[in-house]
Each structure stands twice: as C-alpha cells, then as structure tokens.
Scaffold this active site. Structure first.
Site, PDB file in Angstrom:
ATOM      1  N   THR A  18      -1.843 -24.952  -5.682  1.00 48.13           N
ATOM      2  CA  THR A  18      -0.959 -26.074  -5.347  1.00 48.13           C
ATOM      3  C   THR A  18       0.421 -25.913  -5.976  1.00 48.13           C
ATOM      4  O   THR A  18       1.426 -26.323  -5.391  1.00 48.13           O
ATOM      5  CB  THR A  18      -1.603 -27.392  -5.838  1.00 48.13           C
ATOM      6  OG1 THR A  18      -2.811 -27.590  -5.101  1.00 48.13           O
ATOM      7  CG2 THR A  18      -0.697 -28.584  -5.656  1.00 48.13           C
ATOM      8  N   SER A  61      -7.227 -21.218  -5.138  1.00 47.80           N
ATOM      9  CA  SER A  61      -8.003 -20.642  -6.245  1.00 47.80           C
ATOM     10  C   SER A  61      -9.481 -20.517  -5.912  1.00 47.80           C
ATOM     11  O   SER A  61     -10.188 -19.721  -6.539  1.00 47.80           O
ATOM     12  CB  SER A  61      -7.794 -21.438  -7.529  1.00 47.80           C
ATOM     13  OG  SER A  61      -8.439 -22.687  -7.482  1.00 47.80           O
ATOM     14  N   THR A  94      -5.725 -25.280  -9.486  1.00 51.48           N
ATOM     15  CA  THR A  94      -6.458 -25.923 -10.581  1.00 51.48           C
ATOM     16  C   THR A  94      -7.965 -25.994 -10.339  1.00 51.48           C
ATOM     17  O   THR A  94      -8.723 -26.249 -11.268  1.00 51.48           O
ATOM     18  CB  THR A  94      -5.935 -27.360 -10.816  1.00 51.48           C
ATOM     19  OG1 THR A  94      -6.084 -28.104  -9.603  1.00 51.48           O
ATOM     20  CG2 THR A  94      -4.486 -27.351 -11.234  1.00 51.48           C
ATOM     21  N   ASP A  95      -8.379 -25.765  -9.085  1.00 53.94           N
ATOM     22  CA  ASP A  95      -9.811 -25.921  -8.789  1.00 53.94           C
ATOM     23  C   ASP A  95     -10.687 -25.017  -9.643  1.00 53.94           C
ATOM     24  O   ASP A  95     -11.824 -25.377  -9.968  1.00 53.94           O
ATOM     25  CB  ASP A  95     -10.087 -25.621  -7.308  1.00 53.94           C
ATOM     26  CG  ASP A  95      -9.492 -26.666  -6.376  1.00 53.94           C
ATOM     27  OD1 ASP A  95      -8.998 -27.694  -6.868  1.00 53.94           O
ATOM     28  OD2 ASP A  95      -9.526 -26.444  -5.146  1.00 53.94           O
TER      29      ASP A  95
HETATM   30  N1  ASP Z   1      -6.056 -28.312  -5.426  1.00 56.30           N
HETATM   31  C1  ASP Z   1      -5.986 -27.016  -5.916  1.00 56.30           C
HETATM   32  C2  ASP Z   1      -4.861 -26.868  -6.918  1.00 56.30           C
HETATM   33  O1  ASP Z   1      -4.761 -27.715  -7.750  1.00 56.30           O
HETATM   34  C3  ASP Z   1      -6.028 -25.948  -4.912  1.00 56.30           C
HETATM   35  C4  ASP Z   1      -6.415 -24.664  -5.586  1.00 56.30           C
HETATM   36  O2  ASP Z   1      -7.139 -24.701  -6.579  1.00 56.30           O
HETATM   37  O3  ASP Z   1      -5.974 -23.612  -5.127  1.00 56.30           O
HETATM   38  O4  ASP Z   1      -4.100 -25.943  -6.929  1.00 56.30           O
END
Ligand code: ASP
Length: 337
Positions: A18, A61, A94-95
């Site tokens: 993100t 991720s 963050t995932d």
């Molecule tokens: N929602 C996720 C982020 O915080 C998407 C990911 O992990 O790529 O980046």
C-alpha cells in the site's frame, strides 16, 4: 542539519504494498518505485542521511514468497558485510510484515539494523502515513542506538522487535503492536529512543545454508474440530504448526490425528490467542498441552503461530534435526532454561 553524526548510509529496498500503491478505478495496486517513495518524504534530505533507493520487488505483500526473502537477506547480508551500509529499510505491504520481518530476523546476523515499514493508508488518501513511516524508518536504521537489535518494524512512531510484533487491526494506523512486550521504543521528535533492548538468545539460521523449499502447514483449531481435514497431511508436508486453543489445547478427537502426524513430521504447538505463552505443565486432560507435548509436539512458547511456521520452515530448509529444532524453539519461544 544532520543530527546523526557523520553521514550515514541507508539503502531503502522497495517491495511494493500500500505504501507504493496508486490507481483509482479497479482498485489500487503497488506501482511506485523506491525512488518515488523516497522523493515523496518531506524532510528526508535534511536528515543528512545518504539514502539509496533500490527497486527489489513491486508486489502486494501476500504475493511475496520465500525466494524473495532469501534473496533480499542475501543481498543485505552481502552489503552489510562489505561495510557499504549502516542500515537497511524495507518498504512493503503491511499484511505480511509480521512474518517477513521475522524471517529476515532469522537470517540477519550483522550489527547493522534492518527496519521494515509500510503504510496503512496509501499515498492517494488524506492522512497517508507512508512518508512519515519511511522517514522514521530511515532515521531508525541510521541511528547508532539500533545497532545489534536485529530486524525492527517501525510504523506510527513505534519501534518493534521482529519476533514480537503483530498486526492487530485490519485498517487502523495503530495496527502494529507487540502484545507480549510492548514496543522497544518510540520516535521522539524524529529521534529513535529505545526504552528497552531485545532480551534472550537470538535464533538465527544461515541464508546460504537454505537448500530445500520445505512445506510447513499452519492449522488453526476451531470449536468442535474433529481433525478430518488434517488426516493424511504428513504425506504432503514436511512440518505442521497447530494454532491451538488457549494455552495449547485441542478437542480430544484431534489427539490421535496429531499423535500420528508428530510421528512422521515435526508438529509445533502454538496458541491461536494472539498474546501470551503456550504452557507445558498445567492441564492434564486428553488434548491438553501436557498430553500433546508428551506425544512429541514441540512447544512454541511465546512464538505466535505465523512466526512459528517460519522458524520451522527455516530450520527444515537448513537441514536441522529434531534436537536442533526443539532447542531452537525453546530459545525462540522464551523457555530455554
Ligand atoms: N493492505 C496491505 C498493505 O498494507 C496490502 C499488502 O500487504 O500488500 O500494504
């Protein structure tokens, strides 16, 4: 004015997520380069830190894999050993930060810190947190106080140790927490301040000793679980982590299935709760932690199921035997006496 002494060198490795997302119709996707991320951070140039942007991957991720992380660990290991960097920053989704940070921590032995960061709100949204997180991550990576602290996760002005950090909220800016310990420290007026340091033995594995690509399953136990879905699993996996109830309990019906699996492959007993240790010597009913550990399951201790899966993967990938696996879990799980 630089406020971290002589010019420090930090490489920022962009992996996507993100923090690097753009687009509107059809949904946002990672697209921005590491250079673009660095250029968008107000005040970064004024820190005096020499920042080098490296495009490593550009993925959500969830789609990063073991090979991406072993390649990244090898690259950072080579450059830190050569004395080219004072620290490294990784920007990613963050995932999976709680997992990638821990896997990198298992591989990382150099004193220079690796700091993983991301964003809960993308660059196109009001209140995007990516630039602030990237600035604080770079400052943390460059600061002498974080040397020897392994891999850190920095978001929302908090500094977490990779083995303890978890994503605890799907959307909130405060999503990252270390439920068992609290953060190691905070960014105060932009300066990393560690209130505590990592305790206990570091568990590491050599990235260049990774030979295979073991399959390690993660099974979360639910109410009324009869274990049918786990039958025959030992033919398809090299190891299993059980995210059990409470302090390490499963329904009695699951006991014969786990018993048979533990005869064939390492089976680690973790808790699905999200905070607190699994126990070893309290309950005595069939399916209790005492029963399961007596049947050869390995205790995860304070390691949560996702991190336990990665430790088991790293140990199996580097050819660790049963005794080495048990010892590593005792150290990483915080119960080696
Ligand atoms: N929602 C996720 C982020 O915080 C998407 C990911 O992990 O790529 O980046």
């Amino acid at each position: 004015m630089p406020n971290e002494g002589p010019r420090r060198r930090v490489a920022v490795y962009g992996l996507g997520g993100t923090i690097a997302a753009t687009g509107e119709t059809g949904g946002v996707v990672p697209a921005l380069s590491a250079d673009q991320l660095v250029a968008a951070v107000p005040g970064l140039a004024e820190t005096g830190i020499g920042v080098e942007a490296v495009d490593f991957r550009c993925l959500p991720s969830a789609s990063l894999g073991f090979a991406d992380l072993t390649d990244l660990a090898a690259e950072i290991g080579r450059r830190t050993a050569a004395g080219e960097l004072d620290g490294a920053v990784i920007t990613q989704g963050t995932d999976t930060i709680e997992e990638t940070a821990y896997l990198l921590d298992l591989f990382h032995t150099a004193p220079q810190p690796i700091v993983v960061t991301g964003a809960m709100r993308g660059p196109t949204l009001a209140g995007a947190d990516g630039p602030a997180n990237l600035l604080t991550a770079v400052r943390t990576a460059a600061h002498p106080s974080t040397r020897g602290q392994g891999v850190l996760v920095v978001l929302a002005d908090r500094i977490h140790a990779a083995p303890r950090v978890r994503k605890t909220h799907t959307t909130g800016l405060w999503a990252f927490d270390s439920p068992d310990t609290g953060p190691l420290g905070h960014l105060v007026e932009g300066v990393p301040r560690l209130l505590t340091r990592r305790a206990g033995e570091r568990v590491t594995v050599a990235p260049d000793a990774v030979r295979g690509r073991p399959r390690v399953a993660l099974a979360t136990v639910g109410f009324g679980d009869d274990g049918v879905l786990l039958e025959g699993l030992a033919d398809r996996v090299d190891g299993l982590v059980v995210a059990a109830l409470g302090v390490g309990h499963v329904p009695e019906a699951l006991v014969p299935v786990l018993d048979a699996l533990a005869d064939r492959v390492p089976v680690v007993l973790a808790s699905r709760i999200g905070a607190g240790p699994g126990l070893a010597a309290t309950y005595g009913f069939p399916g209790s932690e005492r029963d399961l550990l007596a049947r050869g399951l390995i205790r995860a201790g304070f390691l949560d199921p996702c991190k336990a899966r990665l430790l088991l993967w790293a140990l199996l990938a580097t050819g660790a035997d049963r005794a080495a696996i048990t010892a590593a879990f005792a150290a990483a799980g915080g119960y080696a006496d």
